[in-house]
Design a protein around this motif. Structure first.
Motif, PDB file in Angstrom:
ATOM      1  N   TYR A   9     -12.182  82.140 144.122  1.00  0.00           N
ATOM      2  CA  TYR A   9     -12.153  81.591 145.473  1.00  0.00           C
ATOM      3  C   TYR A   9     -12.200  82.696 146.530  1.00  0.00           C
ATOM      4  O   TYR A   9     -12.670  82.468 147.650  1.00  0.00           O
ATOM      5  N   ASN A 224     -14.799  74.812 149.168  1.00  0.00           N
ATOM      6  CA  ASN A 224     -13.337  74.720 149.067  1.00  0.00           C
ATOM      7  C   ASN A 224     -12.768  75.956 148.384  1.00  0.00           C
ATOM      8  O   ASN A 224     -13.427  76.579 147.549  1.00  0.00           O
ATOM      9  N   PHE A 225     -11.542  76.300 148.772  1.00  0.00           N
ATOM     10  CA  PHE A 225     -10.823  77.404 148.141  1.00  0.00           C
ATOM     11  C   PHE A 225      -9.554  76.894 147.476  1.00  0.00           C
ATOM     12  O   PHE A 225      -8.938  77.586 146.682  1.00  0.00           O
ATOM     13  N   ASN A 226      -9.139  75.693 147.840  1.00  0.00           N
ATOM     14  CA  ASN A 226      -8.099  74.887 147.206  1.00  0.00           C
ATOM     15  C   ASN A 226      -8.098  73.584 147.990  1.00  0.00           C
ATOM     16  O   ASN A 226      -8.836  73.453 148.972  1.00  0.00           O
ATOM     17  N   TYR A 266      -4.391  73.266 140.656  1.00  0.00           N
ATOM     18  CA  TYR A 266      -5.194  74.397 141.146  1.00  0.00           C
ATOM     19  C   TYR A 266      -5.475  75.379 140.008  1.00  0.00           C
ATOM     20  O   TYR A 266      -4.573  75.800 139.294  1.00  0.00           O
TER      21      TYR A 266
END
Length: 486
Positions: A9, A224-226, A266
């Protein structure tokens, strides 16, 4: 797995910056930075110790269903990544970065030849990737499976062969009727007001701006990164209101899915989307079944008139609804109507299939593209920018992505039909601007599961049946029969 996700990410954040704010002179080093992080993530993910741990976990009988699924899917991903060397990962990543910037230059210059050398190298690497992954019937299968597990040429040929003639027949009926006008969309709509309206729609539909943001890019996308950091982009043409409005709604559909994935997963498969096809089902559902519906127009058209009183003073809600659903063959996929859109996808599918099986070369792309736009849509392609340079996907190495747009549309119709049966007065709620019940239905039925199910398994879970294209055909027929009066 979370450590690996952190690295991936971080790389994705650099890619987001590359497509939004990166100064031109930073492009070369940025490619090196992304390649380094991709290589590190790959090295961590293919360590023998991780493989041994996964095998040990696979042999245990004290895991929950979700834990077992996380282990099984991670082992599947691990086994796939073990087929790639770190050197191959770096070369592919660097080539993708170079291709993206040469695509941007080619679009500015309106010249496919500026993109062709990097694209040819990238296609060669994707062929190599297909061979490394392995396939039973067709090299394209290996790449298709990456976007939708179980997808293959045989399945897609069947789907497109089933849908092609009914869509042609419907198009013929529509073209026999008087055309509805969408000329009002091509008036001058200042950028700032468009942006403000788009932001209002994003928020109204449930996009959490404390867990995301919107920016402008050459091609709209969601990243998205999370689940608490999901970003969207749009593009604005001051002489085409539709370009911004429905790309905003489309990307919001993607973003709502990502924001609805379980936080606690995650870095694990169950924290990721089921497939790119299901991802597209979410964006197409919001863009078309909601955003192009009469109910949506009844709520938002008066608001839009407040932003653009002069431009829309002579337009009624009904004429606005008809106009935004006009069916007319066109050049640009992202601006295409719901019906002809699928011919755009079929062209790209057949072209990618030809490139992977070596029946087409990179140099053949412009002429083949132009010929098939004439054949399928009856339009003449005037230049490369409005032809084979219009999509960002190939510069990202995303071969096999395009079919998910059509499959996603077909699932969207099926899911929306089910939602309409289960949510009392859904159309009336949308007419009042209340889309929360629909979002909650999707959160429960689709978003919460991550990769627990394949596309077909999820369809069975959500709608009680596997993909049935008749839902889409009924939706199209009902909609356009009303608009075109046949």
């Amino acid at each position: 797995m979370r450590k690996i996700a952190d690295i991936r990410y971080a790389s994705a954040l650099l890619q987001w910056d590359q497509e939004t704010y990166l100064p031109p002179k930073g492009a070369a080093i940025r490619g090196q930075q992304i390649a380094t992080l991709s290589e590190i993530a790959h090295q961590y993910f293919t360590e023998e110790s991780l493989g041994a741990l996964l095998q040990e976990l696979n042999g245990r009988n004290d895991l929950s269903l979700r834990e077992k699924k996380n282990v099984a899917l991670t082992w599947e991903d691990y086994s796939k990544q073990k087929k790639f060397t770190p050197a191959f990962v770096r070369e592919l990543t660097e080539t993708i970065n170079k291709s993206f910037h040469s695509w941007l230059e080619a679009r500015k210059a309106n010249d496919f030849n500026l993109f062709a050398p990097d694209l040819a190298k990238l296609i060669g690497l994707k062929k190599q990737e297909a061979e490394l992954l392995g396939y039973a019937r067709h090299p394209y299968d290996a790449l298709l499976n990456d976007y939708d597990k179980g997808s293959n040429v045989q399945l897609l040929d069947g789907v497109f062969n089933t849908i092609r003639e009914p869509l042609k027949d419907l198009l013929t009926k529509i073209r026999s009727r008087p055309q509805v006008s969408n000329a009002f969309l091509q008036r001058h709509y200042p950028k700032d007001q468009q942006w403000a309206f788009g932001m209002q729609v994003l928020k109204d539909l449930g996009y959490d701006l404390e867990a995301g943001r919107q920016d402008v890019s050459e091609h709209p996308f969601t990243i998205n990164f999370n689940s608490r950091d999901v970003r969207v982009t749009t593009r604005i043409d001051e002489n085409d209101l539709g370009n911004m409005v429905w790309s905003c709604i489309h990307e919001t559909g993607h973003a709502l899915y990502e924001q609805g994935l379980p936080d606690e997963a995650y870095g694990l498969p169950l924290g990721e989307a089921a497939s790119l096809t299901i991802h597209e089902s979410q964006s197409r559902l919001w863009e078309n079944h909601v955003g192009r519906s009469l109910s949506f127009c009844q709520h938002y058209f008066p608001i839009l008139q407040q932003y653009f009183p002069e431009q829309l003073k002579d337009v009624t809600v009904e004429s606005f609804y008809y106009g935004i659903n006009q069916v007319a063959p066109s050049l640009i996929r992202t601006e295409a109507d719901e019906l002809t859109y699928h011919f755009h996808v079929m062209i790209r599918y057949e072209l990618e299939k030809g490139l992977l099986e070596n029946s087409l070369a990179t140099s053949d792309i412009p002429a083949w593209w132009n010929e098939h736009y004439g054949k399928y849509l009856g339009v003449k392609v005037p230049d490369d920018k409005r032809g084979c340079l219009q999509d960002v996907h190939w510069s990202h190495g995303s071969f096999g992505y395009f079919p998910t747009y059509s499959l996603g549309s077909f699932y969207a119709a099926q899911f929306y039909a089910k939602a309409s049966n289960e949510i009392k007065g859904l159309d009336n709620q949308i007419q009042t601007g209340n889309t929360t019940p629909l979002l909650q239905w999707l959160r429960t039925g689709v978003h919460q599961y991550g990769r627990l199910y394949t596309s077909e398994e999820l369809s069975q879970q959500v709608s009680g049946e596997v993909l049935d294209i008749q839902h889409f055909l009924r939706y199209m027929l009902d909609k356009y029969r009303d608009i075109y009066k046949f």
